[in-house]
Design a protein around this motif. Structure first.
Motif, PDB file in Angstrom:
ATOM      1  N   MET A   1       0.819  -1.227   0.000  1.00 23.37           N
ATOM      2  CA  MET A   1       0.000   0.000   0.000  1.00 23.37           C
ATOM      3  C   MET A   1       0.847   1.269   0.000  1.00 23.37           C
ATOM      4  SD  MET A   1      -2.774  -1.491  -0.325  1.00 23.37           S
ATOM      5  CE  MET A   1      -3.820  -0.039  -0.381  1.00 23.37           C
ATOM      6  N   GLN A   2       2.099   1.169  -0.414  1.00 24.74           N
ATOM      7  CA  GLN A   2       2.963   2.341  -0.507  1.00 24.74           C
ATOM      8  C   GLN A   2       3.019   2.835  -1.951  1.00 24.74           C
ATOM      9  OE1 GLN A   2       4.427   3.813   2.259  1.00 24.74           O
ATOM     10  NE2 GLN A   2       3.181   2.291   3.348  1.00 24.74           N
ATOM     11  N   GLN A   3       3.294   4.129  -2.100  1.00 21.08           N
ATOM     12  CA  GLN A   3       3.424   4.713  -3.431  1.00 21.08           C
ATOM     13  C   GLN A   3       4.562   4.054  -4.203  1.00 21.08           C
ATOM     14  OE1 GLN A   3       1.356   7.288  -4.311  1.00 21.08           O
ATOM     15  NE2 GLN A   3       2.164   7.641  -6.376  1.00 21.08           N
ATOM     16  N   ILE A   4       4.346   3.779  -5.484  1.00 23.50           N
ATOM     17  CA  ILE A   4       5.393   3.226  -6.335  1.00 23.50           C
ATOM     18  C   ILE A   4       6.103   4.394  -7.005  1.00 23.50           C
ATOM     19  CG2 ILE A   4       5.920   1.773  -8.325  1.00 23.50           C
ATOM     20  CD1 ILE A   4       3.505   0.087  -7.653  1.00 23.50           C
ATOM     21  N   GLU A   5       7.351   4.628  -6.585  1.00 23.47           N
ATOM     22  CA  GLU A   5       8.094   5.786  -7.066  1.00 23.47           C
ATOM     23  C   GLU A   5       8.760   5.519  -8.417  1.00 23.47           C
ATOM     24  OE1 GLU A   5       7.854   8.585  -5.619  1.00 23.47           O
ATOM     25  OE2 GLU A   5       6.984   8.007  -3.688  1.00 23.47           O
ATOM     26  N   ASP A   6       9.622   4.509  -8.454  1.00 24.26           N
ATOM     27  CA  ASP A   6      10.370   4.204  -9.679  1.00 24.26           C
ATOM     28  C   ASP A   6       9.576   3.190 -10.493  1.00 24.26           C
ATOM     29  OD1 ASP A   6      12.193   3.812 -11.644  1.00 24.26           O
ATOM     30  OD2 ASP A   6      13.815   3.106 -10.359  1.00 24.26           O
ATOM     31  N   VAL A   7       8.562   3.663 -11.211  1.00 26.17           N
ATOM     32  CA  VAL A   7       7.626   2.759 -11.864  1.00 26.17           C
ATOM     33  C   VAL A   7       8.277   1.929 -12.965  1.00 26.17           C
ATOM     34  CG1 VAL A   7       5.615   4.158 -11.304  1.00 26.17           C
ATOM     35  CG2 VAL A   7       6.861   4.607 -13.423  1.00 26.17           C
ATOM     36  N   GLU A   8       9.252   2.502 -13.681  1.00 26.44           N
ATOM     37  CA  GLU A   8       9.855   1.772 -14.793  1.00 26.44           C
ATOM     38  C   GLU A   8      10.636   0.547 -14.323  1.00 26.44           C
ATOM     39  OE1 GLU A   8      10.092   5.032 -14.512  1.00 26.44           O
ATOM     40  OE2 GLU A   8       8.909   5.755 -16.211  1.00 26.44           O
ATOM     41  N   ARG A   9      11.266   0.649 -13.164  1.00 22.06           N
ATOM     42  CA  ARG A   9      12.140  -0.435 -12.722  1.00 22.06           C
ATOM     43  C   ARG A   9      11.503  -1.350 -11.694  1.00 22.06           C
ATOM     44  NH1 ARG A   9      17.325   0.122 -14.308  1.00 22.06           N
ATOM     45  NH2 ARG A   9      18.017  -1.321 -12.699  1.00 22.06           N
ATOM     46  N   SER A  10      10.659  -0.832 -10.835  1.00 22.77           N
ATOM     47  CA  SER A  10      10.197  -1.646  -9.712  1.00 22.77           C
ATOM     48  C   SER A  10       8.746  -2.100  -9.821  1.00 22.77           C
ATOM     49  CB  SER A  10      10.384  -0.878  -8.402  1.00 22.77           C
ATOM     50  OG  SER A  10       9.603   0.301  -8.405  1.00 22.77           O
ATOM     51  N   ARG A  11       8.008  -1.615 -10.807  1.00 23.27           N
ATOM     52  CA  ARG A  11       6.588  -1.968 -10.905  1.00 23.27           C
ATOM     53  C   ARG A  11       6.392  -3.232 -11.731  1.00 23.27           C
ATOM     54  NH1 ARG A  11       2.886   2.466 -13.589  1.00 23.27           N
ATOM     55  NH2 ARG A  11       4.043   1.754 -15.433  1.00 23.27           N
ATOM     56  N   VAL A  12       5.473  -4.072 -11.284  1.00 23.24           N
ATOM     57  CA  VAL A  12       5.165  -5.304 -12.014  1.00 23.24           C
ATOM     58  C   VAL A  12       3.661  -5.547 -11.922  1.00 23.24           C
ATOM     59  CG1 VAL A  12       5.444  -6.873 -10.051  1.00 23.24           C
ATOM     60  CG2 VAL A  12       5.934  -7.680 -12.361  1.00 23.24           C
ATOM     61  N   GLY A  13       3.139  -6.236 -12.918  1.00 21.25           N
ATOM     62  CA  GLY A  13       1.718  -6.568 -12.947  1.00 21.25           C
ATOM     63  C   GLY A  13       1.519  -8.072 -13.027  1.00 21.25           C
ATOM     64  N   CYS A  14       0.467  -8.480 -13.732  1.00 22.60           N
ATOM     65  CA  CYS A  14       0.082  -9.879 -13.836  1.00 22.60           C
ATOM     66  C   CYS A  14       0.154 -10.313 -15.300  1.00 22.60           C
ATOM     67  CB  CYS A  14      -1.337 -10.056 -13.290  1.00 22.60           C
ATOM     68  SG  CYS A  14      -1.975 -11.751 -13.397  1.00 22.60           S
ATOM     69  N   LEU A  15       0.315 -11.604 -15.531  1.00 25.77           N
ATOM     70  CA  LEU A  15       0.303 -12.114 -16.897  1.00 25.77           C
ATOM     71  C   LEU A  15      -1.077 -12.007 -17.532  1.00 25.77           C
ATOM     72  CD1 LEU A  15       2.503 -15.353 -16.723  1.00 25.77           C
ATOM     73  CD2 LEU A  15       3.163 -13.058 -17.434  1.00 25.77           C
ATOM     74  N   ASN A  16      -2.087 -11.979 -16.703  1.00 27.36           N
ATOM     75  CA  ASN A  16      -3.462 -11.819 -17.181  1.00 27.36           C
ATOM     76  C   ASN A  16      -3.694 -10.343 -17.523  1.00 27.36           C
ATOM     77  OD1 ASN A  16      -6.205 -11.691 -17.628  1.00 27.36           O
ATOM     78  ND2 ASN A  16      -6.786 -12.414 -15.591  1.00 27.36           N
ATOM     79  N   ASN A  17      -3.883 -10.038 -18.799  1.00 24.14           N
ATOM     80  CA  ASN A  17      -4.027  -8.650 -19.226  1.00 24.14           C
ATOM     81  C   ASN A  17      -5.261  -7.962 -18.655  1.00 24.14           C
ATOM     82  OD1 ASN A  17      -1.690  -8.516 -20.790  1.00 24.14           O
ATOM     83  ND2 ASN A  17      -2.711  -9.386 -22.577  1.00 24.14           N
ATOM     84  N   LEU A  18      -6.235  -8.737 -18.196  1.00 19.38           N
ATOM     85  CA  LEU A  18      -7.443  -8.148 -17.622  1.00 19.38           C
ATOM     86  C   LEU A  18      -7.303  -7.858 -16.132  1.00 19.38           C
ATOM     87  CD1 LEU A  18     -10.176 -10.331 -19.401  1.00 19.38           C
ATOM     88  CD2 LEU A  18      -9.260  -8.092 -20.080  1.00 19.38           C
ATOM     89  N   CYS A  19      -6.225  -8.360 -15.540  1.00 15.77           N
ATOM     90  CA  CYS A  19      -6.007  -8.146 -14.111  1.00 15.77           C
ATOM     91  C   CYS A  19      -5.334  -6.798 -13.888  1.00 15.77           C
ATOM     92  CB  CYS A  19      -5.137  -9.267 -13.550  1.00 15.77           C
ATOM     93  SG  CYS A  19      -4.754  -9.103 -11.789  1.00 15.77           S
ATOM     94  N   ARG A  20      -5.711  -6.100 -12.830  1.00 11.69           N
ATOM     95  CA  ARG A  20      -5.166  -4.775 -12.546  1.00 11.69           C
ATOM     96  C   ARG A  20      -4.117  -4.790 -11.438  1.00 11.69           C
ATOM     97  NH1 ARG A  20     -10.098  -0.372 -13.149  1.00 11.69           N
ATOM     98  NH2 ARG A  20     -10.810  -1.056 -15.215  1.00 11.69           N
ATOM     99  N   LEU A  21      -3.514  -5.937 -11.198  1.00 13.65           N
ATOM    100  CA  LEU A  21      -2.490  -6.011 -10.163  1.00 13.65           C
ATOM    101  C   LEU A  21      -1.389  -4.987 -10.424  1.00 13.65           C
ATOM    102  CD1 LEU A  21      -1.218  -7.539  -7.689  1.00 13.65           C
ATOM    103  CD2 LEU A  21       0.042  -8.892  -9.397  1.00 13.65           C
ATOM    104  N   THR A  22      -1.050  -4.237  -9.392  1.00 14.10           N
ATOM    105  CA  THR A  22       0.056  -3.279  -9.441  1.00 14.10           C
ATOM    106  C   THR A  22       0.840  -3.431  -8.144  1.00 14.10           C
ATOM    107  OG1 THR A  22      -1.327  -1.712 -10.681  1.00 14.10           O
ATOM    108  CG2 THR A  22       0.689  -0.851  -9.680  1.00 14.10           C
TER     109      THR A  22
END
Length: 308
Positions: free
Chosen positions: A194-215
């Motif tokens: 639940m913390q802000q994602i600062e360096d989105v290009e390097r540290s952010r990841v999602g899900c293999l399911n394109n319909l999922c909104r995991l961040t």
């Protein structure tokens, strides 16, 4: 037990790094049955080079000793360094520090063929670190050579055993690729910490399911997977996992590759690696490390802070 997919061709869209086994079908008794192990980024091109000879890009050790058959290729390595480490150890089991606990691999057994000896080495390699934690694919290319692995040394269950040709799909143009990509919808903060994602290009990841909104932070997702699965505790990098939102199951290396392919990070394009012969290389030329950790470190340097 790992199942063998029958009559299956493997379409590879990502970066391809493979380590292959050649067997000679020469009519000359001096060469018939001999084997050669090598690294390639393009299997079909590589076997043509071997059969044409060293003047056409083939290896010195295989020149004029064929025809050669590429009977097996192991692929799914996260980078070329991991594949080259694997190639060297398979070529030099008596010198590899990873195989020092298997002195019986140093030479062929009585009445054992070169092919059987190399498969026996491969059996052991797939079951020791760091390779046992990679999402490798054991791809049989020639049906006549296909054999079962020893019961005590079957590949880990997360590794695939398939049969069929390797097909490298051509990259589409940059504009076509951008139009074809599904653009994920990102949340401003990590769903896990639940913390802000600062360096989105390097540290952010999602899900293999394109319909999922995991961040989430890539470290948070790795920690979540490791802490929720007793079989993976004590490791830095998961082998497989499950999305905490949609329960989609995935291999960790697939998630990293998906992150690269979908443009979740901004970085330089990978160098174009050509096939080469590492006949004169030694294991000291390639740092021995957990290659998935290195791949993850490229995406997020804070990976070393992961703990259970």
């Amino acid at each position: 037990m790992n199942s063998l997919a029958i009559n299956e061709s493997t379409g590879i869209k990502n970066r391809f790094y493979g380590v292959y086994l050649l067997c000679s079908e020469s009519l000359d008794g001096r060469y018939k049955g001999k084997c050669y192990i090598g690294f390639t980024v393009n299997p079909s091109r590589r076997i043509r080079q071997h059969n044409k000879g060293k003047d056409f890009g083939g290896a010195r050790k295989t020149s004029n000793k064929g025809p050669w058959k590429m009977v097996l290729i192991v692929h799914g390595f996260p980078n070329n360094i991991a594949a080259l480490q694997f190639e060297w150890a398979w070529q030099q089991p008596a010198l590899s520090c990873r195989l020092k606990n298997f002195p019986e691999l140093k030479r062929k057994l009585p009445k054992e063929s070169y092919f059987q000896h190399n498969i026996r080495i491969l059996n052991r390699m797939l079951n020791i670190g760091p390779w046992q934690r990679l999402a490798l694919v054991i791809n049989w290319l020639e049906v006549n050579y296909k054999c079962d692995f020893e019961p005590l040394f079957e590949p880990p269950k997360h590794m695939q055993i398939i049969r069929g040709d390797v097909i490298l799909e051509k990259d589409v143009g940059k504009k076509d690729k951008e139009r074809a990509l599904h653009k994920p919808i990102w949340a401003p903060e990590c769903h896990l910490c639940m913390q802000q994602i600062e360096d989105v290009e390097r540290s952010r990841v999602g899900c293999l399911n394109n319909l999922c909104r995991l961040t989430c932070h890539i470290i948070c997702l790795a920690n979540h997977i490791l802490s929720s699965d007793n079989t993976q505790r004590g490791h830095y990098i998961p082998i497989f996992g499950e999305c905490p939102l949609c329960n989609t199951k995935f291999l960790w290396i697939e998630l990293l590759q998906h992150k690269h392919r979908k443009g979740w990070i901004e970085g330089e394009e990978d160098a174009k690696f050509e096939d080469w012969d590492s006949e004169s290389e030694s294991e000291s030329d390639f740092d021995i490390f957990d290659t998935q950790k290195q791949e993850l470190f490229k995406l997020s340097p804070e990976i070393y802070e992961i703990s259970d």
